[in-house]
Design a protein around this motif. Sequence first.
Motif, short mmCIF file in Angstrom:
data_model
loop_
_atom_site.label_atom_id
_atom_site.label_comp_id
_atom_site.label_asym_id
_atom_site.label_seq_id
_atom_site.Cartn_x
_atom_site.Cartn_y
_atom_site.Cartn_z
N GLU A 162 6.68 -4.68 -8.56
CA GLU A 162 5.30 -4.23 -8.78
C GLU A 162 5.30 -2.84 -9.40
N THR A 163 4.70 -2.71 -10.55
CA THR A 163 4.56 -1.41 -11.21
C THR A 163 3.08 -1.04 -11.22
N TYR A 164 2.78 0.15 -10.74
CA TYR A 164 1.39 0.57 -10.61
C TYR A 164 1.00 1.51 -11.75
N GLN A 165 -0.28 1.55 -12.06
CA GLN A 165 -0.79 2.47 -13.08
C GLN A 165 -0.42 3.90 -12.72
N TYR A 166 -0.07 4.68 -13.72
CA TYR A 166 0.31 6.06 -13.40
C TYR A 166 -0.91 6.88 -12.96
N PHE A 167 -0.61 7.97 -12.27
CA PHE A 167 -1.64 8.84 -11.70
C PHE A 167 -1.62 10.17 -12.43
N ALA A 168 -2.72 10.51 -13.09
CA ALA A 168 -2.80 11.76 -13.85
C ALA A 168 -3.17 12.90 -12.92
N THR A 169 -2.21 13.75 -12.62
CA THR A 169 -2.47 14.88 -11.74
C THR A 169 -3.25 15.97 -12.47
N GLU A 177 -1.91 16.16 -4.44
CA GLU A 177 -2.94 15.14 -4.58
C GLU A 177 -2.38 13.83 -4.05
N HIS A 178 -3.29 12.90 -3.75
CA HIS A 178 -2.89 11.60 -3.20
C HIS A 178 -2.87 10.55 -4.30
N TYR A 179 -1.70 9.97 -4.50
CA TYR A 179 -1.53 8.84 -5.42
C TYR A 179 -1.42 7.59 -4.55
N THR A 180 -2.38 6.68 -4.67
CA THR A 180 -2.40 5.49 -3.84
C THR A 180 -2.48 4.22 -4.68
N GLN A 181 -2.34 3.07 -4.00
CA GLN A 181 -2.41 1.78 -4.69
C GLN A 181 -3.77 1.53 -5.31
N ALA A 182 -4.76 2.37 -4.97
CA ALA A 182 -6.09 2.22 -5.56
C ALA A 182 -6.07 2.41 -7.07
N ARG A 183 -5.00 3.03 -7.62
CA ARG A 183 -4.89 3.16 -9.07
C ARG A 183 -4.77 1.79 -9.73
N GLN A 203 0.86 -1.18 0.00
CA GLN A 203 0.00 0.00 0.00
C GLN A 203 0.89 1.23 0.00
N PHE A 204 0.40 2.32 -0.57
CA PHE A 204 1.18 3.54 -0.53
C PHE A 204 0.26 4.75 -0.61
N ASP A 205 0.77 5.86 -0.15
CA ASP A 205 0.07 7.14 -0.23
C ASP A 205 1.14 8.19 -0.52
N LEU A 206 1.27 8.58 -1.78
CA LEU A 206 2.29 9.52 -2.22
C LEU A 206 1.67 10.89 -2.47
N PHE A 207 2.30 11.93 -1.93
CA PHE A 207 1.88 13.30 -2.18
C PHE A 207 2.55 13.77 -3.46
N VAL A 208 1.77 14.08 -4.49
CA VAL A 208 2.32 14.53 -5.76
C VAL A 208 1.59 15.78 -6.23
N ASP A 209 2.34 16.62 -6.95
CA ASP A 209 1.75 17.86 -7.47
C ASP A 209 2.46 18.22 -8.76
N ALA A 210 1.69 18.47 -9.80
CA ALA A 210 2.25 18.90 -11.08
C ALA A 210 2.04 20.40 -11.30
#
Length: 487
Positions: A422-429, A436-442, A389-396
């Motif tokens: 494990e490679t996760y789907q990218y998160f479109a900011t 924004e929160h990028y999590t394993q839910a992607r 599981q992860f919760d990454l703070f990202v901002d573009a």
Amino acid sequence: MSRVRRTPLLASLLAAALAAGALLGLGGAGSASGAVPPAPGWSLQWSDDFNGPDRALPNAADWQIDTGHGYPGGPANWGTGEVQNYTSSPDNLRLDGTGNLRITPLKDGAGNWTSARIETKRADFKAPAGGTLRIEGRIQMPNVTGDAALGYWPAFWALGAPYRGNYWNWPAIGEFDIMENVNGVNSVWGVLHCGVNPGGPCGETTGIGASRTCPGASCQSAFHTYRFEWDRSVSPNELRWYVDDQLFHSVNETRVGAQAWADMTSHAGYFILLNVAMGGAFPDALAGKTPTAATVSGRPMLVDYVAVWTRGGGSTTTPPPTTPPPTTPPPSGSSQLYLRTGGGAGDATAAATVSLASAGGANHDGTPVNPQVFTSGPITRTYNGGSTQFDLFVDAGSVVANGQQVRVSYDRTGDGSWERVETYQYFATDPVPGYEHYTQARGLKSATGGHGNLANGRVRIEVWNAIGNGPSTLGVGDRSVVRIPFS
């Protein structure tokens, strides 16, 4: 647990949650966990773990007990149409001698309900400038479901300090519903109330809310940890709700506007409440009229502890160190790896940021290009059968069409061979400044190999821009965390 409550929209949400909850099995009831657990990277400001003899009331130095059907001079029936009479009787409110607080609704022979509600004496819980406030409780909801639960409304929440002595300035002073439940549905609700009633930026009387089923065992059959964070270290400021460390709701300042945000955050702070109401507008949203003749008496809400921490303050960023810190294993008793400046991952450190290089208009979906790399080890732990599981703070920022991606790799023995990748789907900011929160839910894009125990092993986290024409920012230090499935 707002002063006025709920609309038909909630009825549909409740019905959906009830249907979802019916598919889950029930787990064990659990017990008090002992002392308030440590929170690495946080400073404990206040707590109560409800130790004391059986039938003792909660500590009067920390809590005040609400009684009757409303505050003196305030709205009748607590503003929500609840039917219970709150008392200070140990039958309704007591320590149980095993480390829990019990709030127990009871019905007498004439059909009248009593229950209990308490508030912290302190009303100054507030995020420090440039830092974060964390309010947390480990709670088992009343263990009752179906028709027998109609009318039960347990809650763990906070109200703005100016409400005390006024009682008519809601919702402008703010309300954070950290945990609400109704009618024994296997779901937790997190809700923000603000602005004006009706309507306004928080859509009153409903508020801005979200719900989810409790992880693992149902909300009613086991203890779960409910957490709320008010983060002033990010721009725009943000509120977040978690159950068992899993984020399920967030609201930032931009969503409600500067005025409503200032009204609910610029005062002295908040006080915390625990209660079990019976009936009222929220239960009525599903059942129409509650409680009913089928509603059973005497099912308590158990509270193991309530605690308040803060983190940070002052500057929201720190300069990178001149030499990289050594990589470290997860903190003792935890499997949380906070991403850190210098490429390490371990205990939380001061908030900071690192830059993710632009993808240059190319498509790097699934292939790290110029990534930020964070490693931790040596780690010796047993695989617990779970998943990353992860919760990454990202901002573009204002860049359009950027997408951040993460890859997590496990080297079981530290020999340089990555047995699980494990490679996760990218998160479109979005192109709006603010984390924004990028999590394993992607979801997983791909995975190779399998998990196994770690013996002096290592974990590597790579984060990069998979698409787009501009750089992005990744919050580190105490902002982005990866939870590995090992114990």
